[in-house]
Motif scaffolding. Structure first.
Motif, PDB file in Angstrom:
ATOM      1  N   GLN A 244      20.414 -14.389 -59.837  1.00 50.38           N
ATOM      2  CA  GLN A 244      20.472 -14.074 -58.414  1.00 50.38           C
ATOM      3  C   GLN A 244      19.227 -14.565 -57.673  1.00 50.38           C
ATOM      4  O   GLN A 244      19.319 -15.235 -56.635  1.00 50.38           O
ATOM      5  N   ARG A 336      15.733  -6.877 -47.486  1.00 52.34           N
ATOM      6  CA  ARG A 336      17.067  -7.408 -47.744  1.00 52.34           C
ATOM      7  C   ARG A 336      17.797  -7.737 -46.448  1.00 52.34           C
ATOM      8  O   ARG A 336      18.397  -8.814 -46.310  1.00 52.34           O
ATOM      9  N   ILE A 340      19.052 -11.488 -45.018  1.00 53.38           N
ATOM     10  CA  ILE A 340      20.422 -11.754 -44.557  1.00 53.38           C
ATOM     11  C   ILE A 340      20.408 -12.332 -43.144  1.00 53.38           C
ATOM     12  O   ILE A 340      21.095 -13.303 -42.835  1.00 53.38           O
ATOM     13  N   PHE A 433      25.578 -19.748 -46.196  1.00 54.73           N
ATOM     14  CA  PHE A 433      26.407 -18.544 -46.070  1.00 54.73           C
ATOM     15  C   PHE A 433      26.742 -17.945 -47.432  1.00 54.73           C
ATOM     16  O   PHE A 433      26.936 -16.730 -47.545  1.00 54.73           O
ATOM     17  N   SER A 434      26.784 -18.769 -48.483  1.00 53.98           N
ATOM     18  CA  SER A 434      26.986 -18.216 -49.824  1.00 53.98           C
ATOM     19  C   SER A 434      25.803 -17.340 -50.216  1.00 53.98           C
ATOM     20  O   SER A 434      25.952 -16.346 -50.942  1.00 53.98           O
ATOM     21  N   VAL A 436      24.140 -15.445 -48.181  1.00 57.84           N
ATOM     22  CA  VAL A 436      24.313 -14.161 -47.502  1.00 57.84           C
ATOM     23  C   VAL A 436      25.094 -13.214 -48.404  1.00 57.84           C
ATOM     24  O   VAL A 436      24.764 -12.024 -48.543  1.00 57.84           O
ATOM     25  N   ILE A 437      26.137 -13.731 -49.041  1.00 56.59           N
ATOM     26  CA  ILE A 437      26.944 -12.910 -49.955  1.00 56.59           C
ATOM     27  C   ILE A 437      26.096 -12.427 -51.127  1.00 56.59           C
ATOM     28  O   ILE A 437      26.133 -11.257 -51.503  1.00 56.59           O
ATOM     29  N   VAL A 438      25.305 -13.334 -51.703  1.00 59.81           N
ATOM     30  CA  VAL A 438      24.454 -12.967 -52.841  1.00 59.81           C
ATOM     31  C   VAL A 438      23.447 -11.888 -52.452  1.00 59.81           C
ATOM     32  O   VAL A 438      23.134 -10.989 -53.239  1.00 59.81           O
ATOM     33  N   CYS A 439      22.942 -11.946 -51.224  1.00 61.73           N
ATOM     34  CA  CYS A 439      21.940 -10.974 -50.764  1.00 61.73           C
ATOM     35  C   CYS A 439      22.454  -9.541 -50.804  1.00 61.73           C
ATOM     36  O   CYS A 439      21.676  -8.596 -51.006  1.00 61.73           O
ATOM     37  N   PHE A 440      23.749  -9.351 -50.603  1.00 59.54           N
ATOM     38  CA  PHE A 440      24.300  -7.998 -50.602  1.00 59.54           C
ATOM     39  C   PHE A 440      24.202  -7.335 -51.968  1.00 59.54           C
ATOM     40  O   PHE A 440      24.373  -6.118 -52.081  1.00 59.54           O
ATOM     41  N   PHE A 441      23.934  -8.120 -53.010  1.00 61.57           N
ATOM     42  CA  PHE A 441      23.802  -7.569 -54.357  1.00 61.57           C
ATOM     43  C   PHE A 441      22.349  -7.380 -54.770  1.00 61.57           C
ATOM     44  O   PHE A 441      22.069  -7.005 -55.913  1.00 61.57           O
TER      45      PHE A 441
END
Length: 450
Positions: A244, A336, A340, A433-434, A436-441
């Motif tokens: 990650q 975090r 984002i 933008f991919s 951004v998705i990884v950041c949520f984890f």
């Protein structure tokens, strides 16, 4: 590393390079990151200070030699080896600073370090403004070169590495590293010196003994040490977090680095082809590449003059991101959400850069590189997640991965952007933008600051 992008643009005529050669030269600093692994290993086993002292010394030597390049191949080789040494100057400073600051302030310090790093663009473009317009030409027959302003600029840009090497002689080793290696008395002595440097008295330092849970005093063979330093990073429970963080580091560095290394070249062509800033109805790609080929030096008269507007844009670039990063640092406890937000701004800018307005073109071309602000953010996770024993190596490997992606990106763009400019920006937007998705984890903000 990044002032070098100006050198590449300014030396194009002397060295006879086109867009493809420019891409290869611009990627040389990233290829130097192949040496990140040995530097990280050396720093974790021999010390942060020693690694920094050696890397800055030899980095300065090769950077200075590049100012005497006879051809683009020599410049590429000197920058490759030079950045192979100087790569440690950024990654290990992150580790050293993180280990020497308390957890309550660490994130802010790392954000501020990134702000200082970005401010260097102000200096590099300001020096370009002062030096590159000079008109002297000195023949150096024994080298077969003409010493022109861009060579002086290259040497001056190398000087901070030499100065850094001298300053490292006065730097203390990381007390965290010393304690982790079982040298508790030395660690305590360093802490006392830090206390005294901040206005206290050595004899009044309240800490008398150091207790550490991460003690590594056992003597191992080289290969066993290498395995013990490396394997834990790539197996549970750290494996998923490693993937990650490496991905986010690659994203933040590559989107910024790839386009910044092309910044002087692209923006210079942009302004040199701009006739009327308010009525020229073209997209960014149409304006920059409508009359260019990948070997444009063969088809047009070579012009290595750097437009003043290009230099002004570079100074604004450095000032803008320096100030924004300093402001963002005040909200480091919400790192975090900040990351984002940074990625969303960059991704949207990658799409809007193709608007048919020259002012909007430049603004969004700069904003799409705002992922640079997130580098300090991601680095703070490296300091928190990894133990002292392999923190330096993990940070160096993360940066190596990021620079390798940047290396590939710079060369790919050099080969395809003349024909596929607009798709390049849209693919970059998808990449951002991919992230951004990884950041949520990532760990929730409230948990990372406990």
């Amino acid at each position: 590393m990044f002032g070098y992008s100006v050198v590449v643009a300014a030396s194009s005529c002397d060295l006879g390079v086109g867009l493809k050669e420019t891409g290869l030269l611009a990627s040389a600093p990233f290829a130097g990151l192949l040496f990140a692994f040995p530097w990280g290993f050396y720093a974790d086993t021999r010390g942060r200070r020693k690694a920094l002292l050696i890397s800055t010394s030899f980095g300065f030597l090769f950077a200075a030699l590049s100012s005497l390049s006879m051809n683009w191949q020599f410049m590429f080789a000197s920058k490759l080896f030079g950045c192979g040494f100087s790569t440690a100057s950024f990654t290990l400073v992150i580790t050293l600073l993180g280990e020497c600051t308390g957890s309550s302030h660490r994130n802010v310090y790392l954000f501020m370090l990134n702000s200082v790093n970005l401010s260097s663009e102000i200096i590099s473009f300001s020096l370009a403004y002062l030096i590159l317009p000079l008109s002297f030409q000195l023949e150096v027959p024994w080298l077969g070169i003409t010493y022109r302003p861009w060579r002086l600029y290259t040497f001056i840009m190398a000087l901070p590495l030499g100065i850094g090497a001298l300053l490292m002689l006065f730097m203390h080793e990381s007390p965290k590293f010393l304690a982790n290696k079982g040298e508790l008395d030395k660690a305590l002595e360093v802490l006392k010196k830090i206390y005294a440097a901040n206005g206290g008295k050595r004899e009044d330092y309240p800490v008398k003994h150091i207790i550490t849970e991460e003690l590594t005093t056992e003597k191992n063979t080289f290969w066993k040490t290498l395995r013990e330093q490396t394997v834990p990073i790539f197996k549970p429970p750290l494996l998923l977090r490693t993937v990650q963080l490496f991905y986010l580091m690659a994203l933040c560095c590559s989107i910024n680095n790839v386009f910044f290394m092309w910044f002087p070249t692209m923006v210079n062509i942009f302004f040199n082809t701009l006739s009327d800033v308010w009525t020229n109805d073209q997209t960014f790609c149409e304006r920059v590449f409508s009359n260019k080929t990948s070997n444009y030096t063969e088809t047009v008269i070579c012009n290595d003059e750097i437009s003043h507007n290009t230099i002004y844009s570079g100074i604004f670039y450095g000032f803008f991101f320096c100030v924004v990063t300093a402001i963002v640092a005040q909200g480091a406890s919400r790192r975090r959400m900040l990351l984002i937000g940074i990625l969303i701004v960059s991704g949207v800018s990658c799409i809007l850069v193709e608007l048919k307005h020259p002012v909007a073109n430049i603004i969004f071309f700069i904003l799409m590189q705002s992922t640079a602000i997130g580098i300090g953010n991601v680095c703070s996770y490296f300091v928190d997640v990894y133990p002292t024993s392999y923190r330096g190596l993990a940070t160096s490997l993360g940066m190596m991965t990021a620079r390798l992606v940047s290396f590939a990106g710079v060369n790919i763009i050099g080969n395809v952007i003349t024909d596929y400019c607009t798709p390049t920006f849209y693919i970059s937007a998808a990449f951002v933008f991919s992230g951004v998705i990884v950041c949520f984890f990532l760990p929730a903000d409230r948990k990372t600051n406990e």
